[in-house]
Design a protein around this motif. Structure first.
Motif, PDB file in Angstrom:
ATOM      1  N   PHE A  57       0.833  -1.211   0.000  1.00 50.95           N
ATOM      2  CA  PHE A  57       0.000   0.000   0.000  1.00 50.95           C
ATOM      3  C   PHE A  57       0.862   1.254   0.000  1.00 50.95           C
ATOM      4  O   PHE A  57       0.602   2.203  -0.747  1.00 50.95           O
ATOM      5  N   LEU A  58       1.882   1.290   0.847  1.00 46.82           N
ATOM      6  CA  LEU A  58       2.752   2.462   0.918  1.00 46.82           C
ATOM      7  C   LEU A  58       3.420   2.733  -0.425  1.00 46.82           C
ATOM      8  O   LEU A  58       3.525   3.881  -0.859  1.00 46.82           O
ATOM      9  N   GLU A  59       3.860   1.669  -1.084  1.00 49.84           N
ATOM     10  CA  GLU A  59       4.550   1.837  -2.364  1.00 49.84           C
ATOM     11  C   GLU A  59       3.592   2.288  -3.457  1.00 49.84           C
ATOM     12  O   GLU A  59       3.897   3.219  -4.222  1.00 49.84           O
ATOM     13  N   THR A  60       2.424   1.685  -3.543  1.00 48.16           N
ATOM     14  CA  THR A  60       1.516   1.949  -4.654  1.00 48.16           C
ATOM     15  C   THR A  60       0.653   3.192  -4.424  1.00 48.16           C
ATOM     16  O   THR A  60      -0.043   3.632  -5.343  1.00 48.16           O
ATOM     17  N   ASN A  61       0.697   3.748  -3.222  1.00 52.40           N
ATOM     18  CA  ASN A  61      -0.054   4.974  -2.936  1.00 52.40           C
ATOM     19  C   ASN A  61       0.884   6.088  -2.460  1.00 52.40           C
ATOM     20  O   ASN A  61       0.506   6.929  -1.637  1.00 52.40           O
ATOM     21  N   SER A  62       2.102   6.086  -2.988  1.00 49.52           N
ATOM     22  CA  SER A  62       3.116   7.018  -2.503  1.00 49.52           C
ATOM     23  C   SER A  62       2.824   8.475  -2.870  1.00 49.52           C
ATOM     24  O   SER A  62       3.401   9.383  -2.267  1.00 49.52           O
ATOM     25  N   LYS A  63       1.937   8.712  -3.829  1.00 48.37           N
ATOM     26  CA  LYS A  63       1.567  10.098  -4.139  1.00 48.37           C
ATOM     27  C   LYS A  63       0.524  10.605  -3.150  1.00 48.37           C
ATOM     28  O   LYS A  63       0.640  11.717  -2.631  1.00 48.37           O
ATOM     29  N   TYR A  65      -0.142   9.274  -0.188  1.00 52.04           N
ATOM     30  CA  TYR A  65       0.473   9.206   1.137  1.00 52.04           C
ATOM     31  C   TYR A  65       1.970   9.427   0.965  1.00 52.04           C
ATOM     32  O   TYR A  65       2.768   8.482   1.030  1.00 52.04           O
ATOM     33  N   ASN A  66       2.333  10.666   0.707  1.00 54.70           N
ATOM     34  CA  ASN A  66       3.728  11.017   0.445  1.00 54.70           C
ATOM     35  C   ASN A  66       4.503  11.026   1.766  1.00 54.70           C
ATOM     36  O   ASN A  66       4.253  11.846   2.644  1.00 54.70           O
ATOM     37  N   LEU A  67       5.456  10.117   1.894  1.00 55.09           N
ATOM     38  CA  LEU A  67       6.183   9.965   3.156  1.00 55.09           C
ATOM     39  C   LEU A  67       7.472  10.778   3.213  1.00 55.09           C
ATOM     40  O   LEU A  67       8.144  10.784   4.246  1.00 55.09           O
ATOM     41  N   VAL A  68       7.827  11.456   2.147  1.00 54.46           N
ATOM     42  CA  VAL A  68       9.094  12.184   2.122  1.00 54.46           C
ATOM     43  C   VAL A  68       9.128  13.225   3.243  1.00 54.46           C
ATOM     44  O   VAL A  68       8.239  14.075   3.362  1.00 54.46           O
ATOM     45  N   ASP A  69      10.140  13.112   4.080  1.00 52.78           N
ATOM     46  CA  ASP A  69      10.382  14.027   5.214  1.00 52.78           C
ATOM     47  C   ASP A  69       9.291  13.968   6.293  1.00 52.78           C
ATOM     48  O   ASP A  69       9.259  14.825   7.179  1.00 52.78           O
ATOM     49  N   LYS A  70       8.430  12.958   6.241  1.00 50.33           N
ATOM     50  CA  LYS A  70       7.405  12.810   7.270  1.00 50.33           C
ATOM     51  C   LYS A  70       7.971  12.027   8.463  1.00 50.33           C
ATOM     52  O   LYS A  70       8.800  11.136   8.305  1.00 50.33           O
ATOM     53  N   ASN A  71       7.521  12.405   9.660  1.00 49.97           N
ATOM     54  CA  ASN A  71       7.888  11.672  10.869  1.00 49.97           C
ATOM     55  C   ASN A  71       6.951  10.486  11.042  1.00 49.97           C
ATOM     56  O   ASN A  71       5.731  10.655  11.157  1.00 49.97           O
ATOM     57  N   VAL A  72       7.537   9.301  11.058  1.00 48.83           N
ATOM     58  CA  VAL A  72       6.770   8.056  11.116  1.00 48.83           C
ATOM     59  C   VAL A  72       7.267   7.229  12.297  1.00 48.83           C
ATOM     60  O   VAL A  72       8.474   7.160  12.547  1.00 48.83           O
ATOM     61  N   ILE A  73       6.348   6.601  13.016  1.00 50.59           N
ATOM     62  CA  ILE A  73       6.726   5.617  14.021  1.00 50.59           C
ATOM     63  C   ILE A  73       5.996   4.318  13.705  1.00 50.59           C
ATOM     64  O   ILE A  73       4.808   4.327  13.372  1.00 50.59           O
ATOM     65  N   LEU A  88      12.822   3.873   2.840  1.00 55.22           N
ATOM     66  CA  LEU A  88      13.212   3.933   1.429  1.00 55.22           C
ATOM     67  C   LEU A  88      12.328   4.896   0.647  1.00 55.22           C
ATOM     68  O   LEU A  88      12.751   5.434  -0.383  1.00 55.22           O
ATOM     69  N   LEU A  89      11.116   5.125   1.145  1.00 51.82           N
ATOM     70  CA  LEU A  89      10.199   6.070   0.506  1.00 51.82           C
ATOM     71  C   LEU A  89      10.393   7.495   1.011  1.00 51.82           C
ATOM     72  O   LEU A  89       9.619   8.388   0.659  1.00 51.82           O
ATOM     73  N   GLY A  90      11.407   7.713   1.853  1.00 46.92           N
ATOM     74  CA  GLY A  90      11.789   9.072   2.224  1.00 46.92           C
ATOM     75  C   GLY A  90      11.408   9.535   3.604  1.00 46.92           C
ATOM     76  O   GLY A  90      11.664  10.682   3.963  1.00 46.92           O
ATOM     77  N   ALA A  91      10.787   8.658   4.405  1.00 46.72           N
ATOM     78  CA  ALA A  91      10.324   9.067   5.733  1.00 46.72           C
ATOM     79  C   ALA A  91      11.460   9.067   6.747  1.00 46.72           C
ATOM     80  O   ALA A  91      12.483   8.389   6.579  1.00 46.72           O
ATOM     81  N   LEU A  92      11.256   9.826   7.818  1.00 49.04           N
ATOM     82  CA  LEU A  92      12.132   9.817   8.988  1.00 49.04           C
ATOM     83  C   LEU A  92      11.459   8.896  10.003  1.00 49.04           C
ATOM     84  O   LEU A  92      10.474   9.273  10.636  1.00 49.04           O
TER      85      LEU A  92
END
Length: 223
Positions: A57-63, A65-73, A88-92
């Protein structure tokens, strides 16, 4: 459609062509081959299908749910596959699990993200419901996303799990949670979860008995 997507998800897994001294499984996500070392003596150190569903889901919905520079736990990260894909999709990413799982978790995260990610993920101990304010103070910890894959299963810590979701979630935090339905006790957790969070089904895979949810805190401030 369910079976076609599930088949595509499962094709992302591959195994070593030769038997090696250390067992591992491979996965293809976010343009990388990811090698995961498992520990078969522990539920938390095995890659379960819910993790593959969330990674896909994260890969195919990367637009959307754009994870670049997002804080994720990620809570209950296990082998770390979801956290690795998010990185790998750019999240912190802050990658968390019980102390006895951190060694294998750190190994998987490091070998699959070093020099490959914009932000190097951080592996941290998190025992649900314990020392939450001390280790993740509300005043300074803000997560754009909380991710969880197959964290609801046969264990006595569902109260602590709900407390952990509640502590980590701000008004604008999005929870992405993949759950495999097994037993009534675990299924009832969804009802309890909905007393605190608005819950939306974003993908459903009947052949795997897995549902992917998006959730946000009830009563959050409207934009």
């Amino acid at each position: 459609e369910d079976e076609q997507i599930v088949a595509e998800i499962m094709r992302r897994r591959f195994f070593p062509a030769l038997i090696t001294h250390k067992s591992w499984e491979g996965f293809r996500f976010a343009g990388h081959e990811i090698r995961i070392t498992e520990a078969t003596d522990c539920y938390g150190a095995v890659v379960w299908p819910s993790a593959l569903v969330l990674c896909y889901f994260l890969e195919t919905n990367s637009k959307q749910y754009n994870l670049v520079d997002k804080n994720v736990i990620e809570i209950g990260a296990g082998t770390g596959l979801v956290s690795i894909v998010a990185s790998l999709l750019g999240a912190l990413v802050t990658v968390t699990d019980l102390p006895e799982l951190l060694g294998n978790l750190q190994h998987n995260v490091l070998q699959n993200t070093k020099l490959k990610c914009k932000h190097q993920p951080c592996v941290k101990e998190l025992s649900w419901g314990i020392d939450l304010e001390k280790n993740f103070p509300r005043s300074s910890c803000h997560f754009d996303y909380i991710m969880a894959a197959d964290v609801v299963y046969h264990h006595p810590f569902l109260d602590e799990l709900l407390l952990t979701f509640d502590h980590l979630c701000k008004n604008d935090t999005v929870i992405l949670w993949a759950m495999k339905f097994r037993l009534d006790k675990e299924n009832q957790f969804v009802d309890r979860f909905q007393t605190l969070f608005d819950l939306e089904v974003i993908s459903n895979f009947p052949s795997l008995n897995i549902t992917l949810y998006k959730a946000m805190r009830k009563g959050r401030m409207k934009a």
